[in-house]
Design a protein around this motif. Structure first.
Motif, PDB file in Angstrom:
ATOM      1  N   UNK A   1       0.825  -1.288  -0.010  1.00 50.61           N
ATOM      2  CA  UNK A   1      -0.128   0.061   0.022  1.00 50.61           C
ATOM      3  C   UNK A   1       1.006   1.166  -0.150  1.00 50.61           C
ATOM      4  N   UNK A   2       0.303   2.140  -0.645  1.00 56.12           N
ATOM      5  CA  UNK A   2       0.929   3.596  -0.684  1.00 56.12           C
ATOM      6  C   UNK A   2       0.179   4.244   0.573  1.00 56.12           C
ATOM      7  N   UNK A   3       0.541   5.613   0.425  1.00 58.11           N
ATOM      8  CA  UNK A   3       0.260   6.230   1.557  1.00 58.11           C
ATOM      9  C   UNK A   3      -1.414   6.778   1.440  1.00 58.11           C
ATOM     10  N   UNK A   4      -2.105   6.784   0.020  1.00 56.06           N
ATOM     11  CA  UNK A   4      -3.361   6.890  -0.106  1.00 56.06           C
ATOM     12  C   UNK A   4      -4.249   5.900   0.653  1.00 56.06           C
ATOM     13  N   UNK A   5      -3.926   4.733   0.329  1.00 58.91           N
ATOM     14  CA  UNK A   5      -4.457   3.510   0.964  1.00 58.91           C
ATOM     15  C   UNK A   5      -4.502   3.674   2.531  1.00 58.91           C
ATOM     16  N   UNK A   6      -3.364   4.205   3.030  1.00 58.21           N
ATOM     17  CA  UNK A   6      -3.282   4.076   4.336  1.00 58.21           C
ATOM     18  C   UNK A   6      -4.141   5.109   5.028  1.00 58.21           C
ATOM     19  N   UNK A   7      -4.301   6.260   4.267  1.00 56.85           N
ATOM     20  CA  UNK A   7      -5.249   7.214   4.885  1.00 56.85           C
ATOM     21  C   UNK A   7      -6.676   6.869   4.711  1.00 56.85           C
ATOM     22  N   UNK A   8      -7.236   6.013   3.751  1.00 61.06           N
ATOM     23  CA  UNK A   8      -8.563   5.563   3.466  1.00 61.06           C
ATOM     24  C   UNK A   8      -8.576   4.301   4.891  1.00 61.06           C
ATOM     25  N   UNK A   9      -7.808   3.680   5.127  1.00 59.65           N
ATOM     26  CA  UNK A   9      -7.569   2.767   5.984  1.00 59.65           C
ATOM     27  C   UNK A   9      -7.863   3.045   7.392  1.00 59.65           C
ATOM     28  N   UNK A  10      -6.854   4.168   7.745  1.00 57.82           N
ATOM     29  CA  UNK A  10      -6.975   4.494   9.023  1.00 57.82           C
ATOM     30  C   UNK A  10      -8.156   5.732   9.305  1.00 57.82           C
ATOM     31  N   UNK A  11      -8.456   6.189   8.570  1.00 57.24           N
ATOM     32  CA  UNK A  11      -9.814   7.147   8.579  1.00 57.24           C
ATOM     33  C   UNK A  11     -10.862   6.302   9.056  1.00 57.24           C
ATOM     34  N   UNK A  12     -10.896   5.154   8.167  1.00 58.01           N
ATOM     35  CA  UNK A  12     -12.334   4.490   8.436  1.00 58.01           C
ATOM     36  C   UNK A  12     -12.310   3.978   9.856  1.00 58.01           C
ATOM     37  N   UNK A  13     -11.009   3.440  10.261  1.00 55.99           N
ATOM     38  CA  UNK A  13     -11.046   2.820  11.844  1.00 55.99           C
ATOM     39  C   UNK A  13     -11.316   4.048  12.698  1.00 55.99           C
ATOM     40  N   UNK A  14     -10.722   5.166  12.577  1.00 59.98           N
ATOM     41  CA  UNK A  14     -10.814   6.001  13.398  1.00 59.98           C
ATOM     42  C   UNK A  14     -12.294   6.702  13.527  1.00 59.98           C
ATOM     43  N   UNK A  15     -13.084   6.690  12.430  1.00 57.16           N
ATOM     44  CA  UNK A  15     -14.540   7.056  12.545  1.00 57.16           C
ATOM     45  C   UNK A  15     -15.160   5.961  13.418  1.00 57.16           C
ATOM     46  N   UNK A  16     -15.129   4.570  13.027  1.00 56.25           N
ATOM     47  CA  UNK A  16     -15.567   3.409  13.568  1.00 56.25           C
ATOM     48  C   UNK A  16     -15.520   3.552  15.080  1.00 56.25           C
ATOM     49  N   UNK A  17     -14.329   3.744  15.662  1.00 59.54           N
ATOM     50  CA  UNK A  17     -13.836   3.718  16.777  1.00 59.54           C
ATOM     51  C   UNK A  17     -14.566   4.642  17.766  1.00 59.54           C
ATOM     52  N   UNK A  18     -14.566   5.941  16.947  1.00 60.96           N
ATOM     53  CA  UNK A  18     -15.229   7.110  17.722  1.00 60.96           C
ATOM     54  C   UNK A  18     -16.759   6.753  17.878  1.00 60.96           C
ATOM     55  N   UNK A  19     -17.426   6.305  16.873  1.00 57.23           N
ATOM     56  CA  UNK A  19     -18.882   6.063  16.847  1.00 57.23           C
ATOM     57  C   UNK A  19     -19.032   4.920  17.966  1.00 57.23           C
ATOM     58  N   UNK A  20     -18.209   4.142  18.169  1.00 53.28           N
ATOM     59  CA  UNK A  20     -18.236   3.030  19.279  1.00 53.28           C
ATOM     60  C   UNK A  20     -17.961   3.838  20.830  1.00 53.28           C
TER      61      UNK A  20
END
Length: 439
Positions: A334-353
């Motif tokens: 993965x390049x850093x574009x993929x990393x941004x999409x991956x990490x952001x999704x988890x951060x949003x999900x963690x915050x919702x929970x």
């Protein structure tokens, strides 16, 4: 005061994040209905709208970004071991599956806004994410705040996003131009020398101008002197006039701020004009596939910064899990574009929970309080700054490897430094950020 079930769910941030308690002013300001909430929350799913350039100047970065979002969503929906390591419980987010659609916006702000508006109106999107262009990111965060729908900024480095154009409903995980330049300038000055002469190639939009402003400032503090600045339109195909001026400028260092396919085209032409034989190349923000498309022969010795490089998997357990899963699924690192999409999704999900609700006001307040409860991520501990919603996070500084140094076909860079986030942050009021209201 008697509380109904929805109020209890909305107020759960008080227990989870230390933010909102019954009877407090913040509790009173949390509406039971706002934006697409609760209409966008069904009994079994929620919808996320992704606006991503899959064609055009930013298509390489956009395609990588898309794969990062999709990997995270698939892991979260499955309740995988990876999702559990991030701290999520069960399948999905609060027991709901994430549905999503991707719109190819070509990197054009008007198409980003059109697509995101459809996602909001037609699909009741509970969260928006994506973009590669900083101009698109600014337009999307303005839309998100107007419609009261959370927007997680994709790839976008302009200072303006968390500066004069900051929005209550927008959050950025990538470093801004100021942070990248402050991390990079001392490293390149030490490596290349003091009192160097610089020539800049600057794309003519918010990203290009703020990256130029920041790197010019911090390189000047290292004793570097600017001798040329060539401003070019986004999507330029013929850089000959600008590069001829740079070639004849007497510069020691060529600072190429162009991004995406523009970065590749301008660098190839710079080689043809003999610029790279005369000057060292510095790229304040490396594009996701600049290494592969230009090759190690051109990229060797090039210094730049980025959001993430895959060899960080040696330092952070969650990064290793991400890289291994991405390679297994997509057959490249993965390049850093993929990393941004991956990490952001988890951060949003963690915050919702954390807040036990999809209410965007509660999610925003929890993200704003994350300094007290930081996230453990693929780049270590991070948090969003409450004053401007810029993530405080480490920044990798890379140097391109010579072909003989590479241990594999994708081993393009050596990580020469990882700047600590707090040390490179701009003062929160430096770029004029004034976050709008929650409601």
């Amino acid at each position: 005061m008697k509380l109904d079930r929805r109020q209890i769910l909305l107020g759960s941030a008080g227990a989870a994040a230390g933010l909102v308690l019954p009877g407090s002013a913040a509790w009173a300001q949390t509406p039971a209905s706002i934006g697409t909430f609760p209409d966008g929350v069904t009994s079994d799913s929620v919808f996320v709208g992704l606006t991503i350039p899959l064609t055009g100047v930013f298509s390489g970065d956009g395609g990588d970004l898309k794969l990062g979002y999709e990997l995270a969503i698939s892991e979260i929906n499955a309740g995988s071991d990876a999702a559990k390591k991030w701290g999520l419980q069960g399948k999905g987010v609060l027991g709901r599956q994430i549905r999503y659609k991707v719109s190819d916006t070509e990197g054009k702000p008007n198409l980003d806004v059109q697509s995101a508006t459809q996602f909001i109106q037609r699909d009741k999107a509970i969260m928006l994410a994506g973009s590669v262009s900083s101009a698109s990111a600014i337009a999307l965060e303005e839309l998100g705040s107007r419609e009261k729908v959370l927007y997680m900024v994709g790839i976008a480095g302009s200072n303006d996003i968390t500066g004069k154009n900051c929005q209550r409903y927008g959050f950025r995980s990538q470093q801004n131009a100021y942070m990248a330049a402050k991390a990079l300038a001392p490293v390149v000055a030490k490596a290349l020398g003091k009192n160097m002469k610089t020539a800049f190639l600057v794309p003519d939009y918010t990203y290009g101008h703020t990256v130029y402003d920041s790197f010019a400032k911090f390189s000047k503090e290292q004793g570097w002197q600017q001798v040329a600045k060539e401003v070019v339109p986004l999507g330029t195909t013929d850089y000959s006039s600008a590069l001829l001026n740079i070639a004849n400028s007497g510069a020691d260092v060529f600072v190429n701020i162009a991004f995406g396919s523009d970065a590749v085209a301008s660098t190839k032409q710079a080689e043809q004009f003999g610029v790279l034989k005369k000057m060292k190349l510095v790229v304040p923000n490396l594009s996701s596939f600049q290494d592969k498309e230009l090759g190690a022969e051109i990229m060797q010795g090039v210094y730049g910064s980025c959001d993430f490089w895959w060899t960080l998997s040696d330092r952070y357990p969650l990064a290793k899990g991400f890289v291994d899963a991405f390679v297994a699924k997509n057959k490249y690192h993965p390049r850093w574009g993929a990393h941004i999409g991956y990490m952001q999704t988890y951060l949003w999900a963690l915050t919702v929970e954390r807040v036990k609700s999809f209410n965007p006001v509660e999610v925003i307040k929890a993200m704003e309080a994350s300094k007290e409860q930081p996230y453990e991520t693929t780049i270590g501990k991070v948090y969003f700054r409450a004053e401007d919603h810029q993530m405080v996070r480490p920044i990798p500084v890379l140097r391109g490897k010579a072909p003989a140094e590479m241990k594999g076909p994708e081993d393009y860079y050596e990580i020469v430094d990882v700047a600590e986030g707090e040390s490179v942050m701009n003062p929160p009021d430096l770029f004029g950020c004034k976050l709008g209201p929650y409601t």
